[in-house]
Design a protein around this motif. Sequence first.
Motif, PDB file in Angstrom:
ATOM      1  N   ALA A 201       0.812  -1.216   0.000  1.00  0.00           N
ATOM      2  CA  ALA A 201       0.000   0.000   0.000  1.00  0.00           C
ATOM      3  C   ALA A 201       0.844   1.264   0.000  1.00  0.00           C
ATOM      4  CB  ALA A 201      -0.943   0.002   1.206  1.00  0.00           C
ATOM      5  N   ALA A 202       2.053   1.200   0.564  1.00  0.00           N
ATOM      6  CA  ALA A 202       2.911   2.390   0.593  1.00  0.00           C
ATOM      7  C   ALA A 202       3.216   2.894  -0.799  1.00  0.00           C
ATOM      8  CB  ALA A 202       4.205   2.087   1.342  1.00  0.00           C
ATOM      9  N   ASP A 203       3.211   2.005  -1.775  1.00  0.00           N
ATOM     10  CA  ASP A 203       3.549   2.406  -3.136  1.00  0.00           C
ATOM     11  C   ASP A 203       2.442   3.193  -3.819  1.00  0.00           C
ATOM     12  OD1 ASP A 203       6.209   1.552  -3.364  1.00  0.00           O
ATOM     13  OD2 ASP A 203       5.572  -0.522  -3.604  1.00  0.00           O
ATOM     14  N   ARG A 204       1.329   3.403  -3.115  1.00  0.00           N
ATOM     15  CA  ARG A 204       0.311   4.311  -3.635  1.00  0.00           C
ATOM     16  C   ARG A 204       0.633   5.762  -3.298  1.00  0.00           C
ATOM     17  NH1 ARG A 204      -3.339  -0.062  -2.130  1.00  0.00           N
ATOM     18  NH2 ARG A 204      -3.809   0.941  -0.145  1.00  0.00           N
ATOM     19  N   GLN A 205       1.628   5.973  -2.435  1.00  0.00           N
ATOM     20  CA  GLN A 205       2.056   7.330  -2.078  1.00  0.00           C
ATOM     21  C   GLN A 205       2.866   7.941  -3.223  1.00  0.00           C
ATOM     22  OE1 GLN A 205       1.480   9.041   0.844  1.00  0.00           O
ATOM     23  NE2 GLN A 205       0.251   7.378   1.721  1.00  0.00           N
ATOM     24  N   SER A 206       2.884   9.261  -3.257  1.00  0.00           N
ATOM     25  CA  SER A 206       3.704   9.954  -4.253  1.00  0.00           C
ATOM     26  C   SER A 206       5.171   9.941  -3.827  1.00  0.00           C
ATOM     27  CB  SER A 206       3.241  11.402  -4.401  1.00  0.00           C
ATOM     28  OG  SER A 206       4.140  12.131  -5.224  1.00  0.00           O
ATOM     29  N   ALA A 207       6.051   9.796  -4.808  1.00  0.00           N
ATOM     30  CA  ALA A 207       7.487   9.897  -4.560  1.00  0.00           C
ATOM     31  C   ALA A 207       8.020  11.286  -4.908  1.00  0.00           C
ATOM     32  CB  ALA A 207       8.234   8.836  -5.359  1.00  0.00           C
ATOM     33  N   LYS A 208       7.146  12.214  -5.246  1.00  0.00           N
ATOM     34  CA  LYS A 208       7.591  13.536  -5.693  1.00  0.00           C
ATOM     35  C   LYS A 208       8.108  14.369  -4.524  1.00  0.00           C
ATOM     36  CE  LYS A 208       6.089  17.655  -8.255  1.00  0.00           C
ATOM     37  NZ  LYS A 208       4.988  18.288  -9.020  1.00  0.00           N
ATOM     38  N   PRO A 209       9.319  14.900  -4.632  1.00  0.00           N
ATOM     39  CA  PRO A 209       9.814  15.806  -3.585  1.00  0.00           C
ATOM     40  C   PRO A 209       9.076  17.144  -3.640  1.00  0.00           C
ATOM     41  CG  PRO A 209      11.579  15.030  -5.057  1.00  0.00           C
ATOM     42  CD  PRO A 209      10.293  14.708  -5.711  1.00  0.00           C
ATOM     43  N   ARG A 210       8.870  17.734  -2.473  1.00  0.00           N
ATOM     44  CA  ARG A 210       8.299  19.090  -2.444  1.00  0.00           C
ATOM     45  C   ARG A 210       9.334  20.108  -2.892  1.00  0.00           C
ATOM     46  NH1 ARG A 210       7.109  23.441  -2.922  1.00  0.00           N
ATOM     47  NH2 ARG A 210       5.603  24.759  -1.806  1.00  0.00           N
ATOM     48  N   PHE A 211      10.606  19.798  -2.652  1.00  0.00           N
ATOM     49  CA  PHE A 211      11.726  20.659  -3.061  1.00  0.00           C
ATOM     50  C   PHE A 211      12.945  19.776  -3.207  1.00  0.00           C
ATOM     51  CE2 PHE A 211      11.190  20.693   1.536  1.00  0.00           C
ATOM     52  CZ  PHE A 211      12.427  20.244   1.985  1.00  0.00           C
ATOM     53  N   SER A 212      13.913  20.239  -3.987  1.00  0.00           N
ATOM     54  CA  SER A 212      15.095  19.419  -4.267  1.00  0.00           C
ATOM     55  C   SER A 212      16.371  20.245  -4.176  1.00  0.00           C
ATOM     56  CB  SER A 212      14.999  18.802  -5.668  1.00  0.00           C
ATOM     57  OG  SER A 212      13.890  17.938  -5.773  1.00  0.00           O
ATOM     58  N   GLY A 213      17.290  19.787  -3.330  1.00  0.00           N
ATOM     59  CA  GLY A 213      18.609  20.386  -3.240  1.00  0.00           C
ATOM     60  C   GLY A 213      19.618  19.512  -3.966  1.00  0.00           C
ATOM     61  N   LEU A 214      20.414  20.118  -4.829  1.00  0.00           N
ATOM     62  CA  LEU A 214      21.445  19.397  -5.592  1.00  0.00           C
ATOM     63  C   LEU A 214      22.790  20.043  -5.280  1.00  0.00           C
ATOM     64  CD1 LEU A 214      19.611  19.180  -9.064  1.00  0.00           C
ATOM     65  CD2 LEU A 214      19.464  17.590  -7.129  1.00  0.00           C
ATOM     66  N   VAL A 215      23.655  19.292  -4.615  1.00  0.00           N
ATOM     67  CA  VAL A 215      24.932  19.829  -4.138  1.00  0.00           C
ATOM     68  C   VAL A 215      26.062  19.200  -4.946  1.00  0.00           C
ATOM     69  CG1 VAL A 215      26.413  20.186  -2.127  1.00  0.00           C
ATOM     70  CG2 VAL A 215      23.912  20.092  -1.842  1.00  0.00           C
ATOM     71  N   TYR A 216      26.849  20.041  -5.623  1.00  0.00           N
ATOM     72  CA  TYR A 216      27.858  19.631  -6.618  1.00  0.00           C
ATOM     73  C   TYR A 216      27.404  18.386  -7.381  1.00  0.00           C
ATOM     74  CZ  TYR A 216      29.543  17.505  -2.169  1.00  0.00           C
ATOM     75  OH  TYR A 216      29.634  16.875  -0.943  1.00  0.00           O
ATOM     76  N   PRO A 217      26.237  18.469  -8.048  1.00  0.00           N
ATOM     77  CA  PRO A 217      25.638  17.276  -8.645  1.00  0.00           C
ATOM     78  C   PRO A 217      26.273  16.860  -9.966  1.00  0.00           C
ATOM     79  CG  PRO A 217      24.315  19.188  -9.190  1.00  0.00           C
ATOM     80  CD  PRO A 217      25.401  19.671  -8.256  1.00  0.00           C
ATOM     81  N   VAL A 218      26.290  15.547 -10.195  1.00  0.00           N
ATOM     82  CA  VAL A 218      26.512  15.001 -11.530  1.00  0.00           C
ATOM     83  C   VAL A 218      25.127  15.016 -12.180  1.00  0.00           C
ATOM     84  CG1 VAL A 218      27.312  13.030 -12.875  1.00  0.00           C
ATOM     85  CG2 VAL A 218      28.349  13.521 -10.641  1.00  0.00           C
ATOM     86  N   ALA A 219      24.780  16.091 -12.837  1.00  0.00           N
ATOM     87  CA  ALA A 219      23.404  16.274 -13.299  1.00  0.00           C
ATOM     88  C   ALA A 219      23.125  15.558 -14.611  1.00  0.00           C
ATOM     89  CB  ALA A 219      23.093  17.759 -13.444  1.00  0.00           C
TER      90      ALA A 219
END
Length: 330
Positions: A201-219
């Motif tokens: 049932a947990a997989d019915r939840q959204s995985a979308k972040p409300r906000f995203s921090g990317l620190v020295y990312p390999v984008a």
Amino acid sequence: MIDRRTLLGAMATAPLTAHATAKAAGQATATPAAMTPWPPAEHFPLWPGRPPGARAKLPTPNPSMNGPAGRQELWLRGTANPIVAVFRPERPDGRAVLTIPGGGYGFVSIQNEGIDVAKMLNPHGITVFALSYRLPSEGWDRQADVPLQDAQRAMRLIRANAGRYGIDPANLGIVGFSAGGHLAASLTVGYDDAVYTPVDAADRQSAKPRFSGLVYPVASLSTPSTHSGSRDNLLGPNPDAATKARYDTPRRIGASTPPLFLVHAVDDGLVPLDQSIDVLTQARAAKVPVEAHFFERGGHGFGAMSAPEGSSARLWPDLFDRWIAQTLKG
């Protein structure tokens, strides 16, 4: 002892196989008495049984302490059963962050970019969840999807149990570092990608972040400035065009992308500033809210507490906290 920059630099020119990584780790394994305790008392597994893509033989856990004397940190390899560690603040305010450590998809820098991130964000009232994810090159089917499977599942489980952790599920965001920044970016644009079959049932939840921090990312994994070791460890030797496109994260930024917070040092000699500039450019084109902090000095891998003494890069956790508060006010 192996230094993170040295190992990641080697990965950029010759990707580490699981065997080569384990061999390198043999030079840097600490005695149990010196090992940073992991996992903490409060943690939870991601999968109720064998993880997606598991083969008959699972990786063997191989944690090690690495770095120069006096500044050693815990790295994880051989994760067969990924977990999320929970770090609670004394005065929680309902905000929460899933922190995703880096390591070139060849190890997980759980101390510098997991445990220490919690130490910096907990005093601000933020509950921190640290992700110990599986490494794609350690023997999994559909290897490129393995880290994203774990990241999506972590977000869904945290939201499904928000009451237990005293957080507002609407105020759950992420922060990722280096290759963990790539995984965070992949989650940011691919939170709804069908990379595993729902298990409960947990997989019915959204995985979308409300906000995203990317620190020295390999984008991006397709531009000349990418970290080739991260790319090859994730995608493998012969990725198909669709897989390469799915993990070229800047090109997927669009109207539904959550607000972005970027941190990078101009003198980063391992993952060039161009990676963050690529994200910034695409976010502005898509009219996605974005804040960027580019510090003159800091190098690579400074995490939450390891920037050079006196460097303004040490201020990024405070700036991140203020930005989160502003973002949540809308």
